[in-house]
Design a protein around this motif. Structure first.
Motif, PDB file in Angstrom:
ATOM      1  N   ILE A 106      21.222   0.645  14.247  1.00  0.00           N
ATOM      2  CA  ILE A 106      21.810   0.663  15.592  1.00  0.00           C
ATOM      3  C   ILE A 106      23.303   0.365  15.534  1.00  0.00           C
ATOM      4  O   ILE A 106      24.106   1.020  16.211  1.00  0.00           O
ATOM      5  CB  ILE A 106      21.069  -0.321  16.518  1.00  0.00           C
ATOM      6  N   ARG A 107      23.692  -0.612  14.713  1.00  0.00           N
ATOM      7  CA  ARG A 107      25.122  -0.929  14.561  1.00  0.00           C
ATOM      8  C   ARG A 107      25.908   0.293  14.087  1.00  0.00           C
ATOM      9  O   ARG A 107      26.984   0.586  14.601  1.00  0.00           O
ATOM     10  CB  ARG A 107      25.321  -2.091  13.586  1.00  0.00           C
ATOM     11  N   ASP A 108      25.341   0.998  13.100  1.00  0.00           N
ATOM     12  CA  ASP A 108      26.020   2.193  12.577  1.00  0.00           C
ATOM     13  C   ASP A 108      26.170   3.259  13.651  1.00  0.00           C
ATOM     14  O   ASP A 108      27.209   3.917  13.737  1.00  0.00           O
ATOM     15  CB  ASP A 108      25.258   2.758  11.381  1.00  0.00           C
ATOM     16  N   CYS A 109      25.130   3.435  14.479  1.00  0.00           N
ATOM     17  CA  CYS A 109      25.206   4.414  15.573  1.00  0.00           C
ATOM     18  C   CYS A 109      26.303   4.051  16.561  1.00  0.00           C
ATOM     19  O   CYS A 109      27.119   4.892  16.934  1.00  0.00           O
ATOM     20  CB  CYS A 109      23.876   4.483  16.318  1.00  0.00           C
TER      21      CYS A 109
ATOM     22  N   VAL B 273      29.911   6.202  17.049  1.00  0.00           N
ATOM     23  CA  VAL B 273      30.387   6.902  18.250  1.00  0.00           C
ATOM     24  C   VAL B 273      31.578   6.189  18.880  1.00  0.00           C
ATOM     25  O   VAL B 273      32.101   6.641  19.891  1.00  0.00           O
ATOM     26  CB  VAL B 273      29.266   7.095  19.295  1.00  0.00           C
ATOM     27  N   GLY B 274      31.985   5.064  18.297  1.00  0.00           N
ATOM     28  CA  GLY B 274      33.155   4.350  18.793  1.00  0.00           C
ATOM     29  C   GLY B 274      32.896   3.478  20.009  1.00  0.00           C
ATOM     30  O   GLY B 274      33.813   3.206  20.786  1.00  0.00           O
ATOM     31  N   TYR B 275      31.640   3.048  20.183  1.00  0.00           N
ATOM     32  CA  TYR B 275      31.325   2.182  21.328  1.00  0.00           C
ATOM     33  C   TYR B 275      31.764   0.758  20.992  1.00  0.00           C
ATOM     34  O   TYR B 275      31.318   0.183  19.999  1.00  0.00           O
ATOM     35  CB  TYR B 275      29.827   2.231  21.632  1.00  0.00           C
ATOM     36  N   PRO B 276      32.651   0.152  21.793  1.00  0.00           N
ATOM     37  CA  PRO B 276      33.198  -1.162  21.467  1.00  0.00           C
ATOM     38  C   PRO B 276      32.113  -2.248  21.408  1.00  0.00           C
ATOM     39  O   PRO B 276      31.249  -2.321  22.284  1.00  0.00           O
ATOM     40  CB  PRO B 276      34.173  -1.461  22.614  1.00  0.00           C
ATOM     41  N   GLN B 277      32.183  -3.073  20.383  1.00  0.00           N
ATOM     42  CA  GLN B 277      31.159  -4.097  20.176  1.00  0.00           C
ATOM     43  C   GLN B 277      31.076  -5.079  21.348  1.00  0.00           C
ATOM     44  O   GLN B 277      29.989  -5.541  21.682  1.00  0.00           O
ATOM     45  CB  GLN B 277      31.422  -4.870  18.885  1.00  0.00           C
ATOM     46  N   GLU B 278      32.162  -5.350  22.014  1.00  0.00           N
ATOM     47  CA  GLU B 278      32.117  -6.282  23.147  1.00  0.00           C
ATOM     48  C   GLU B 278      31.364  -5.707  24.348  1.00  0.00           C
ATOM     49  O   GLU B 278      31.059  -6.422  25.296  1.00  0.00           O
ATOM     50  CB  GLU B 278      33.513  -6.756  23.550  1.00  0.00           C
TER      51      GLU B 278
ATOM     52  N   CYS C  73      23.813  11.631  27.621  1.00  0.00           N
ATOM     53  CA  CYS C  73      25.156  11.065  27.416  1.00  0.00           C
ATOM     54  C   CYS C  73      25.312  10.533  25.995  1.00  0.00           C
ATOM     55  O   CYS C  73      26.370  10.699  25.376  1.00  0.00           O
ATOM     56  CB  CYS C  73      25.424   9.953  28.426  1.00  0.00           C
ATOM     57  N   ALA C  74      24.261   9.900  25.479  1.00  0.00           N
ATOM     58  CA  ALA C  74      24.303   9.401  24.101  1.00  0.00           C
ATOM     59  C   ALA C  74      24.449  10.561  23.122  1.00  0.00           C
ATOM     60  O   ALA C  74      25.238  10.490  22.165  1.00  0.00           O
ATOM     61  CB  ALA C  74      23.046   8.595  23.792  1.00  0.00           C
ATOM     62  N   ALA C  75      23.719  11.644  23.367  1.00  0.00           N
ATOM     63  CA  ALA C  75      23.820  12.821  22.497  1.00  0.00           C
ATOM     64  C   ALA C  75      25.233  13.399  22.561  1.00  0.00           C
ATOM     65  O   ALA C  75      25.817  13.765  21.525  1.00  0.00           O
ATOM     66  CB  ALA C  75      22.790  13.865  22.898  1.00  0.00           C
ATOM     67  N   TYR C  76      25.797  13.481  23.761  1.00  0.00           N
ATOM     68  CA  TYR C  76      27.163  13.975  23.916  1.00  0.00           C
ATOM     69  C   TYR C  76      28.144  13.096  23.144  1.00  0.00           C
ATOM     70  O   TYR C  76      29.049  13.603  22.467  1.00  0.00           O
ATOM     71  CB  TYR C  76      27.548  14.039  25.398  1.00  0.00           C
ATOM     72  N   ALA C  77      27.970  11.773  23.237  1.00  0.00           N
ATOM     73  CA  ALA C  77      28.859  10.850  22.515  1.00  0.00           C
ATOM     74  C   ALA C  77      28.766  11.082  21.007  1.00  0.00           C
ATOM     75  O   ALA C  77      29.791  11.068  20.308  1.00  0.00           O
ATOM     76  CB  ALA C  77      28.514   9.405  22.868  1.00  0.00           C
ATOM     77  N   HIS C  78      27.563  11.292  20.515  1.00  0.00           N
ATOM     78  CA  HIS C  78      27.384  11.552  19.078  1.00  0.00           C
ATOM     79  C   HIS C  78      28.065  12.851  18.668  1.00  0.00           C
ATOM     80  O   HIS C  78      28.758  12.905  17.641  1.00  0.00           O
ATOM     81  CB  HIS C  78      25.895  11.632  18.736  1.00  0.00           C
ATOM     82  N   ILE C  79      27.876  13.901  19.455  1.00  0.00           N
ATOM     83  CA  ILE C  79      28.466  15.204  19.129  1.00  0.00           C
ATOM     84  C   ILE C  79      29.983  15.138  19.212  1.00  0.00           C
ATOM     85  O   ILE C  79      30.697  15.638  18.337  1.00  0.00           O
ATOM     86  CB  ILE C  79      27.893  16.300  20.046  1.00  0.00           C
ATOM     87  N   ARG C  80      30.471  14.490  20.260  1.00  0.00           N
ATOM     88  CA  ARG C  80      31.927  14.377  20.441  1.00  0.00           C
ATOM     89  C   ARG C  80      32.572  13.612  19.291  1.00  0.00           C
ATOM     90  O   ARG C  80      33.664  13.953  18.830  1.00  0.00           O
ATOM     91  CB  ARG C  80      32.217  13.680  21.767  1.00  0.00           C
TER      92      ARG C  80
END
Length: 119
Positions: free
Chosen positions: A32-35, A39-44, A83-90
């Motif tokens: 999960i951390r790697d995902c 995708v660049g989701y901020p840890q905070e 949205c998660a899929a879009y974030a991964h593709i982007r």
């Protein structure tokens, strides 16, 4: 289309899986951390995903009794994974975790919507 699920078990199973996902996300394993990092989701902001998943669990379970709630929640869960899929593709982060975790959950939530509400 019905306002409460024709079959309650798929909706309950999706709620259980999302609950497990939320609980595991409290102290996320490397997968999960790697995902999230990929995708660049901020840890905070990771805590927001736990809240969203717990609200989805509550909505799916409430929808077993109250008309419209489960349908709306199931549609929102499908939108969340879109949205998660879009974030991964982007982010071009489309390794095996994308296919297994992200698209797997999208397929599961879409299948539950189709079986429970659209059949």
């Amino acid at each position: 289309m019905t306002e409460t699920p024709d079959l309650w078990l798929p909706t309950a199973l999706l709620a259980l899986i999302l609950l497990g996902d939320a609980l595991v996300s409290i102290k996320p394993p490397a997968l999960i951390r790697d995902c999230l990092d990929g995708v660049g989701y901020p840890q905070e902001w990771w805590w927001t995903l736990i809240v969203v998943k717990l609200l989805a669990v509550a909505g799916l379970l409430a929808g077993l009794k109250y008309e419209g709630v489960g349908l709306a929640t199931n549609i929102a869960v499908v939108a969340y994974f879109c949205c998660a899929a879009y974030a991964h593709i982007r982010a071009r982060f489309v390794g095996w975790t994308f296919w297994l975790n992200c698209l797997g959950m999208l397929a599961l939530s879409a299948a539950v919507l189709a079986v429970s509400y659209l059949a």
